[in-house]
Every structure is written in C-alpha cells, then in structure tokens.
Design an enzyme around this catalytic site. Structure first.
Site, PDB file in Angstrom:
ATOM      1  CE1 TYR A 219       1.648   2.616   8.603  1.00 21.59           C
ATOM      2  CE2 TYR A 219       0.509   4.543   9.597  1.00 21.59           C
ATOM      3  CZ  TYR A 219       0.494   3.598   8.753  1.00 21.59           C
ATOM      4  OH  TYR A 219      -0.415   3.673   7.588  1.00 21.59           O
TER       5      TYR A 219
ATOM      6  NE  ARG B 170      -1.599   1.925   3.344  1.00 20.25           N
ATOM      7  CZ  ARG B 170      -1.530   1.676   4.886  1.00 20.25           C
ATOM      8  NH1 ARG B 170      -1.964   0.929   5.343  1.00 20.25           N
ATOM      9  NH2 ARG B 170      -0.711   2.524   5.481  1.00 20.25           N
TER      10      ARG B 170
ATOM     11  CG  HIS C 278      -5.918   2.142   6.263  1.00 14.49           C
ATOM     12  ND1 HIS C 278      -5.942   0.845   5.828  1.00 14.49           N
ATOM     13  CD2 HIS C 278      -7.236   2.679   7.209  1.00 14.49           C
ATOM     14  CE1 HIS C 278      -7.241   0.282   6.397  1.00 14.49           C
ATOM     15  NE2 HIS C 278      -7.757   1.455   7.163  1.00 14.49           N
TER      16      HIS C 278
END
Length: 394
Positions: free
Chosen positions: A300, A287, A291
């Site tokens: 992160y 990805r 998100h």
C-alpha cells in the site's frame, strides 16, 4: 548490527554547526509546505541535516552530556526494536509492533516527564518504556504469549500496553481528573496514533479533559499510516487543529526531531501542572517499518515515500549535530555500538529462556464456569494443533 538505515546513511549532510534564526527556519518550512504535502509547518529545532535552529516559543538548552544521552536512548531503543523484530521472524514472538523511525518522538517526549508523572501508552511505546525504566525484556512476554504485561504499572508510573485503539486516552483523562482532585501537581501523558484519532474514545477524552481542565497531555504520533489507511483518509485538517474545537491548544512538532519533541512536550506538561488544562501534541513522523510483523507495507505504499523519510532519520540528524559541534567523538560511538550489541544479545538470551506458550491456556479463563461453546472451540483448536504433528503430543 548497525543502528542506521542504509538509505539514510547515504544522505549527504552539511558540516556547518551554526544556528539559523527563527525567521530563516520559518521561511524554509513555509516554502516546503507550499511544495510538498509531507513537510507541513511545524516546530523544529534540529533540521534533517543536523543543523540547530531556534524557535520563538519552544527552545531548549541542553548540555553535551544530555545530548549524548538522548542519542544513546534512541540508538539502544532502535537496537532493541530490531532484535524484537528478528525474534518474531525466528518464531520466538507471536507478533511485534516496531517503532522504527519514531524514536525521536518517543525519547523526546519520554524524557520530558517527571518521575511522578503517569504514562498511558498504546502498544508501540517501547522508547517511552525505556525512559520510564521498564526492563525491555518485560515488554516481550506479552508478545510471546506468556503473560499479560510483564511489569507493575505503579512501579514506573507506566501503564500496561493497551491494544484496544484509543481506550487509554479515557483512562488517562480519568486518572488526570483524579490527581487534580487529590491536589497533586503531577501530569499525565497519553499516547495514541493517527488512526486512533478517529475513535470515539479519543474524542470523548478530549471533551472530558477540556471541561474538567484535566492535567493531561495527549501525544499523537502521526506516522502517516493507520495500518494501510493513509492520514488523508483520517482527517481534512491537520490533527493538532482538532484541539481547538474542544477548547484547548494543539501544536504540531517535527516528530523526527528529538530536541523539538522534548521542548514541546515539556512545555505542555508544565502547562498541565500549572492547572491550565490539556494540550494536544501532534508529532509528525513516519513509521518506517510495517504496522506489525503481520503487515506488508509494500502492498500500500511506495518505496520512494519511505526513502524520503529515511533521509530525515531521527538518529542520523542528532549524530550529525553531535559531530558538527564536537559533542561526541569516535570513542563514544564505538562504545555505544558495543553496548548496543550487548543489549541485543541480552534480549535474545532472555526471550529464548522464556517458557513456550501454552496454546490451550486462552480457553481456561474466558468464563468463570464451564461453557459449552468454549469447550467446542477448545476441542476444534486442539485437533488443529494435532494436525501439525500427525496426532503426536508436542
């Protein structure tokens, strides 16, 4: 607007268009597996450099026209996705879940379907919706808050987007059991992500589909991150190996290789139609965006990780193959770029012509009859909205 990422465009690509043997491909993959955790052994037919390789169990023979069609699908899907992200940033959509980087997994699997097959998506399968003939602008009504899904599922055999993680796999299994009892030879394709693989619904669907030999293919897009949770926190073994415990086969495919995704999914669907039961396909991809547009992936994950995956860009690798083999010329790419821009303009115009969402409508149908708590919450939300306008009506 370009359809290629900056980092990926800088990647040096070999000009050779020759095919390698399966043994050479396997040797290279095993070497990568031993040195890096991000390159496991998997089915691959097109390398990141755009070099065609063969696989003993999964291979595919496509015409130049079909290859150009797959490339067009991925380019236009990425353009639509980029426009939707921009519209959300401009306040036209409440939220958007980008598929950036996952175009090959979705277009490859989507083009493996027959018209009579049925698809149960999550909320990110914009490329599969494209393959099923769903108008891209119909996907955006829900994210604007003006409808609950803008298409008839039975018109395209493509179910409405499912926000609840994993529940669509149970729906898919039940539907597959039903068509098997009806004697139809069609199959069902259910999508979910690596994070949803930890949900009880997904595991329950594995049990039912295996026991009842349901004609369903579970297609897991392992994009490495369940929001901010890495795949290492989801499983101790590769996801595709979980199928073995339920009694049906699993296979891991290079999710950035549209040819491999097409070949593997087509094989799994044919197996289902023959009455041989379910298959789990793990598309190992990445990805590249957040998100959703409410997420900040820089909190992160490291830039180096994304840059490494950008070098495996699914669109650039197929473009390199088309150019190396002489399957597409400059005129084709120029025409596609113009078509891409036209699509972006069309999406903008349609979304901006949609009505402004009624912020109070969410309280109207929570209960069939009046409810004191809902009335209280409605009043609180109305006061909150009025605080932005100084008490004036919108």
């Amino acid at each position: 607007m370009t359809v290629e990422s900056t980092a990926a465009r800088k990647t040096t690509r070999r000009s050779s268009g020759t095919k390698r043997t399966a043994s050479a491909s396997t040797s290279t993959t095993k070497k990568a597996t031993a040195t890096t955790a991000t390159e496991p052994e998997l089915v691959q037919l097109l390398t990141p450099e755009g070099e065609r390789v063969q696989h003993p169990d999964y291979d595919i023979d496509l015409s130049a026209e079909e290859l150009r069609g797959l490339y067009r699908d991925m380019v236009l899907t990425r353009r639509f996705d980029a426009e939707a992200t921009a519209l959300q940033r401009q306040g036209e959509l409440g939220l958007w879940a980008s598929l950036l980087g996952q175009e090959a997994a979705q277009i490859g699997s989507g083009r493996a379907l027959r018209d009579d097959d049925y698809v149960f998506p999550t909320y990110r399968e914009h490329g599969v919706a494209w393959c099923r003939g769903v108008d891209p602008t119909n996907l955006l009504g829900m994210f604007r808050g003006v409808n609950n899904g803008g298409w008839d599922p039975n018109s395209n055999n493509f179910h409405l987007y499912t926000i609840v993680l994993g529940s669509q796999t149970l729906h898919a299994t039940g539907y597959a059991m039903g068509i098997a009892k009806d004697g139809a030879d069609s199959a069902v394709l259910a999508y979910f992500g690596d994070g949803a693989s930890s949900q009880g619904d997904v595991n329950e669907s594995f049990v039912f589909s295996a026991v009842y030999n349901a004609p369903v293919v579970f297609f897991c897009q392992n994009n490495q991150w369940a929001i901010s949770e890495p795949i290492e926190k989801q499983t101790r073994v590769p996801l595709y190996q979980r199928a073995r415990g339920f009694g049906f086969p699993g296979v891991r495919v290079d999710g950035n290789d549209v040819l491999a995704c097409l070949a593997v999914t087509r094989s799994a669907l044919e197996r289902a139609r023959r009455g041989e039961g379910p298959t789990l396909v793990e598309a190992f991809t990445y990805r590249m965006a957040a998100h959703t547009t409410s997420d900040d992936p820089t909190r992160y994950r490291r830039d180096a990780e994304r840059e490494a995956w950008e070098a495996k860009d699914p669109i650039l690798r197929l473009k390199a193959y088309l150019e190396n083999e002489g399957h597409a010329d400059a005129a084709f790419f120029e025409e596609l770029e113009a078509e891409s821009e036209a699509l972006g303009k069309h999406v903008r115009e349609v979304v901006r012509a949609m009505p402004v969402p009624d912020h109070m409508a969410m309280f109207d149908h929570t209960y069939a009859d009046g409810h004191a708590l809902v009335d209280e919450e409605r009043a609180q939300f109305a006061a909150y909205q009025e605080s932005f306008t100084g008490g004036e009506a919108e």
